[in-house]
Design an enzyme around this catalytic site. Structure first.
Site, PDB file in Angstrom:
ATOM      1  N   HIS A 420       1.174  -1.027   0.000  1.00  0.00           N
ATOM      2  CA  HIS A 420       0.132   0.193  -0.269  1.00  0.00           C
ATOM      3  C   HIS A 420       0.657   1.210  -0.133  1.00  0.00           C
ATOM      4  O   HIS A 420       0.405   2.076  -0.533  1.00  0.00           O
ATOM      5  CB  HIS A 420      -1.163  -0.558   1.474  1.00  0.00           C
ATOM      6  CG  HIS A 420      -1.999   1.187   1.270  1.00  0.00           C
ATOM      7  ND1 HIS A 420      -3.006   1.506   1.909  1.00  0.00           N
ATOM      8  CD2 HIS A 420      -1.367   2.116   1.983  1.00  0.00           C
ATOM      9  CE1 HIS A 420      -3.369   2.264   2.084  1.00  0.00           C
ATOM     10  NE2 HIS A 420      -2.741   2.842   2.201  1.00  0.00           N
ATOM     11  N   GLU A 421       2.164   1.074   0.810  1.00  0.00           N
ATOM     12  CA  GLU A 421       2.870   1.895   0.929  1.00  0.00           C
ATOM     13  C   GLU A 421       3.208   2.502  -0.037  1.00  0.00           C
ATOM     14  O   GLU A 421       3.796   3.882  -0.603  1.00  0.00           O
ATOM     15  CB  GLU A 421       3.716   2.398   2.345  1.00  0.00           C
ATOM     16  CG  GLU A 421       2.310   2.636   3.494  1.00  0.00           C
ATOM     17  CD  GLU A 421       1.786   3.829   3.645  1.00  0.00           C
ATOM     18  OE1 GLU A 421       1.837   4.718   3.378  1.00  0.00           O
ATOM     19  OE2 GLU A 421       0.641   3.543   4.963  1.00  0.00           O
ATOM     20  N   HIS A 425       1.132   4.161  -2.337  1.00  0.00           N
ATOM     21  CA  HIS A 425       0.888   5.542  -2.741  1.00  0.00           C
ATOM     22  C   HIS A 425       2.221   6.294  -3.901  1.00  0.00           C
ATOM     23  O   HIS A 425       2.373   6.885  -3.970  1.00  0.00           O
ATOM     24  CB  HIS A 425       1.006   6.346  -0.892  1.00  0.00           C
ATOM     25  CG  HIS A 425      -0.274   6.367  -0.403  1.00  0.00           C
ATOM     26  ND1 HIS A 425      -1.111   6.684  -1.337  1.00  0.00           N
ATOM     27  CD2 HIS A 425      -0.356   6.001   0.733  1.00  0.00           C
ATOM     28  CE1 HIS A 425      -1.712   6.885  -0.262  1.00  0.00           C
ATOM     29  NE2 HIS A 425      -1.739   5.906   1.262  1.00  0.00           N
ATOM     30  N   GLU A 478      -6.472   7.163  -0.939  1.00  0.00           N
ATOM     31  CA  GLU A 478      -6.473   5.996  -0.641  1.00  0.00           C
ATOM     32  C   GLU A 478      -6.720   4.240  -0.921  1.00  0.00           C
ATOM     33  O   GLU A 478      -6.475   3.040  -1.213  1.00  0.00           O
ATOM     34  CB  GLU A 478      -7.356   5.071   1.084  1.00  0.00           C
ATOM     35  CG  GLU A 478      -6.287   6.676   1.846  1.00  0.00           C
ATOM     36  CD  GLU A 478      -4.694   6.335   2.757  1.00  0.00           C
ATOM     37  OE1 GLU A 478      -5.141   5.123   2.386  1.00  0.00           O
ATOM     38  OE2 GLU A 478      -3.880   7.540   2.560  1.00  0.00           O
TER      39      GLU A 478
END
Length: 707
Positions: A420-421, A425, A478
């Site tokens: 995710h990070e 992103h 997100e």
């Protein structure tokens, strides 16, 4: 039923953050650096009270005064001696406060604080129950008379002046002729007094924009930011290298002058400070709680590297360029060069703000992320306590899923946070035309894979992701990052990096997907039917993913209403693990590509249509989500409170102060956080709140005649 989500039980869970071992391994200099950064973060975190609701600063001041006079045990014994029962002590706050030692010592002040915030604290009036703009909720990022139209106008004004909204608030006053006057107030130590010329000084003046007067001022939270700056100055003496020293110098400039450009420069040095033992970040960072989605909440964290888990993340970083090629959009929609970031697992020593996340990808400045890079952190000791689950409290899962879920939720979440990070992103390109008219993509050759045509839209100079997509920006991003995590966790190389192969790897994938589907259902708690809006970005994102996977059909995901053993409504979520790759992956692939294309091209209309379509909550069959929401509220488990330690300077040594995992421990941690200047901080907060109180007064909340 509507009110139950706003009522917390007295037995809410409390956990303590454990960073004892990480702190023990720090050198004396590193401890001093961490201590002063922590002090800066905690002081700055008080600004969040002024960014939330009109009564929040008074609530803090009241509780601070209460527990300065008596610690929780003394207050309890005092209340029982005054004739209250144990149950009354838990529930009759007014009697406890007005009968306390603090009230006896300073009756007028304590009663005044109670009269200011007591009723508001407990009010379940619809508008006061949650954050929102105008009639939709309460916020102190804007005066009470501001509407979404005012917010849009102000954003256009800020864009026209190349000013960031991150460190601003907006106040509207109406003159005697009914004409609105706007004040854009920057957060800074300096106010209207003359100062050395800076990039901010020239902006501090009156403007006329689309027929409306705007005034740019500064000095918001000034006495709080003064304390932040003092601690950052002290931390500079213990910086490990020149990057840290220059970073802190720019943060000091930013908070002193009100300059986001200085904060960006500090963030550049922060990105360049690779692999520090003590990691930190501080400023007006996340825009989740701004109803318009562009103002940053003050946040500061200090943490210590966890070397074992960080080694896994380093291997993930080393594979990142290869894994980016697996994402379902053309290479032209990816950054021209992957800027290899830091990715570390940290044990949090201090996290000041409205909540503590599991992972962070920062800075949030688009121009830096596209050209300079970013850092990723996973907060290991937060994951260990905030997401731990007891079997008997596991809702909405089949019995035969529960043991597997408990066994693999932690490891699967490590994988999801990492993807995710770093690759969520950290992926994707924004198509931009700069102030000179130059494009960062080839208009002739780059093709939109959704339309087969050339690129029709992009970001103009001064436009950012947050300013352009505003109210949906945080949740949309997100959702994109969560979707990348689900998509790439299917890749064997990823699971090998985290040490999972064979049947274990398959279980990690299953639990990761199952957790997301369950989270999408639990997210309904954060939807407000009366206002047709979502109150939390991550929750909205997870619901959208649930909708995408339900839409995929073929029995991949099913939600079945049931009756619980207690005779009350319940539900069961099922995920067919045999269809994750054959049905789930193609559905996610199509969805992810659409998300990225719309983001890259700055297609706000298309992005809103797509995202709001999936985020809509109705009672249409077969899921009947509004009915399911009632079930979710009936079965919800309150979010845990987290007790954080303090650091205390004794001579030249820094001591770690830890507290028990209880409400009393949480209170003591705050009381001992500001042992010398507690009274001063109470006064600062109430004075700042009182100075602006007129902006939230009265039924129309429309300050007039003072522009």
């Amino acid at each position: 039923m509507a009110d139950t989500q706003y009522i917390l039980p007295n037995d809410i869970g409390v956990s303590s953050l454990d960073c004892r071992e990480a702190f023990r391994l720090l050198s004396p200099t590193e401890r001093l650096y961490a201590h002063h950064l922590s002090r800066a973060a905690w002081y700055g975190g008080l600004a969040v009270l002024l960014q939330t609701s009109p009564e929040a600063p008074y609530i803090y001041a009241l509780l601070s005064r209460l527990f300065r006079a008596q610690d929780p045990d003394q207050l309890r014994q005092h209340a029982l001696a005054e004739g209250l029962t144990e149950e009354e002590y838990q529930e009759k706050l007014e009697r406890v406060i007005l009968g306390s030692e603090a009230a006896q010592q300073h009756p007028e002040e304590v009663r005044g604080l109670w009269q200011t915030c007591g009723e508001l604290m407990f009010s379940l009036e619809p508008r006061l129950r949650h954050l929102g703009l105008g009639k939709e909720g309460i916020t102190t990022y804007f005066s009470g008379n501001c509407t979404m139209e005012d917010a849009k106008l102000a954003q256009d004004f800020l864009d026209s002046q190349n000013l960031s909204a991150y460190n601003t608030r907006l106040f509207k006053e109406v003159d005697g002729e009914g004409k609105p006057h706007y004040e854009v107030r920057l957060a800074s130590v300096l106010g209207s007094e003359p100062s050395l010329d800076s990039e901010v000084t020239s902006k501090l003046k009156s403007y006329e924009f689309r027929g409306s007067p705007f005034q740019v001022t500064r000095g918001d939270y000034a006495p709080i930011l003064q304390k932040v700056v003092e601690q950052l100055e002290k931390a500079k003496a213990y910086a490990a290298n020149s990057h840290q020293g220059q970073m802190l110098a720019q943060y000091i400039e930013s908070f002193t002058q009100g300059s986001i450009e200085a904060h960006k420069r500090g963030s550049r040095f922060w990105i360049q400070d690779k692999g520090p033992i003590v990691e930190s970040y501080i400023g007006f960072i996340e825009s989740y709680r701004d109803p318009f989605g562009s103002r940053g909440e003050f946040e500061g964290f200090v943490a210590v590297v966890n070397k074992a888990m960080s080694a896994k993340f380093e291997r993930l970083v080393a594979s990142a360029e290869q894994l980016l090629k697996e994402l379902p959009w053309p290479p032209t929609f990816e950054k021209d060069k992957f800027l290899t970031p830091d990715f570390t697992s940290l044990d949090v020593l201090t996290f000041a703000g409205s909540g503590i996340p599991a992972g962070i990808n920062i800075p949030n400045y688009d121009d830096l992320r596209q050209t300079e890079g970013f850092k990723n952190v996973s907060l290991g000791n937060v994951l260990a306590v905030a997401y731990a689950t007891q079997r008997e409290k596991l809702t909405f899962l089949e019995e035969d899923d529960k043991d597997l879920y408990i066994l693999w939720k932690g490891p699967s979440f490590d994988v999801q946070v990492g993807l995710h990070e770093l690759l969520g992103h950290g992926s994707g390109k924004l198509f931009v035309q700069d102030e000179k008219g130059a494009f960062n993509f080839d208009q002739e050759t780059v093709i939109n894979p959704e339309t087969g045509e050339q690129i029709q839209s992009w970001y103009r100079s001064g436009e950012t992701w947050d300013s352009k997509f505003s109210t949906i920006a945080s949740s949309y991003e997100e959702c994109r990052a969560e979707s990348v995590g689900l998509y790439l966790c299917l890749h064997p190389q990823v699971l090998e990096i985290f040490g999972f192969e064979g049947a274990d790897a398959e279980d990690v994938i299953y639990v990761n997907w199952l957790n997301m589907v369950r989270a999408g259902l639990l997210a309904l708690e954060f939807y407000t039917p009366e206002a047709f809006n979502w109150r939390q970005a991550h929750m909205q994102a997870r619901f959208v993913i649930l909708r995408v996977l339900l839409e995929a059909g073929e029995g991949l995901v099913t939600i079945t209403p049931t009756t619980g053993s207690d005779g009350r409504p319940d539900a069961r979520v099922r995920l067919d693990r045999s269809k994750i790759r054959s049905v789930g992956k193609p559905a996610l692939e199509r969805f992810l590509r659409r998300l990225q294309v719309l983001k890259s091209t700055g297609d706000v209309a298309g992005g809103r249509t797509l995202y709001k379509g999936y985020a809509a909550v109705t009672d249409a069959p077969p899921e009947c989500f509004l009915t399911l929401r009632d079930t979710v509220l009936l079965r919800k488990e309150s979010r845990k409170l987290i007790v954080q330690p303090n650091t205390r300077l004794e001579g030249s040594d820094v001591q770690l102060l830890e507290y028990e995992a209880s409400a009393a421990g949480l209170i003591r941690s705050f009381s001992e956080r500001f042992p010398e200047d507690g009274p001063e901080l109470e006064e600062i907060l109430t004075q700042l709140a009182t100075a602006d109180a007129r902006f939230w007064k009265g039924p129309s909340e429309a300050p007039s005649g003072q522009a």
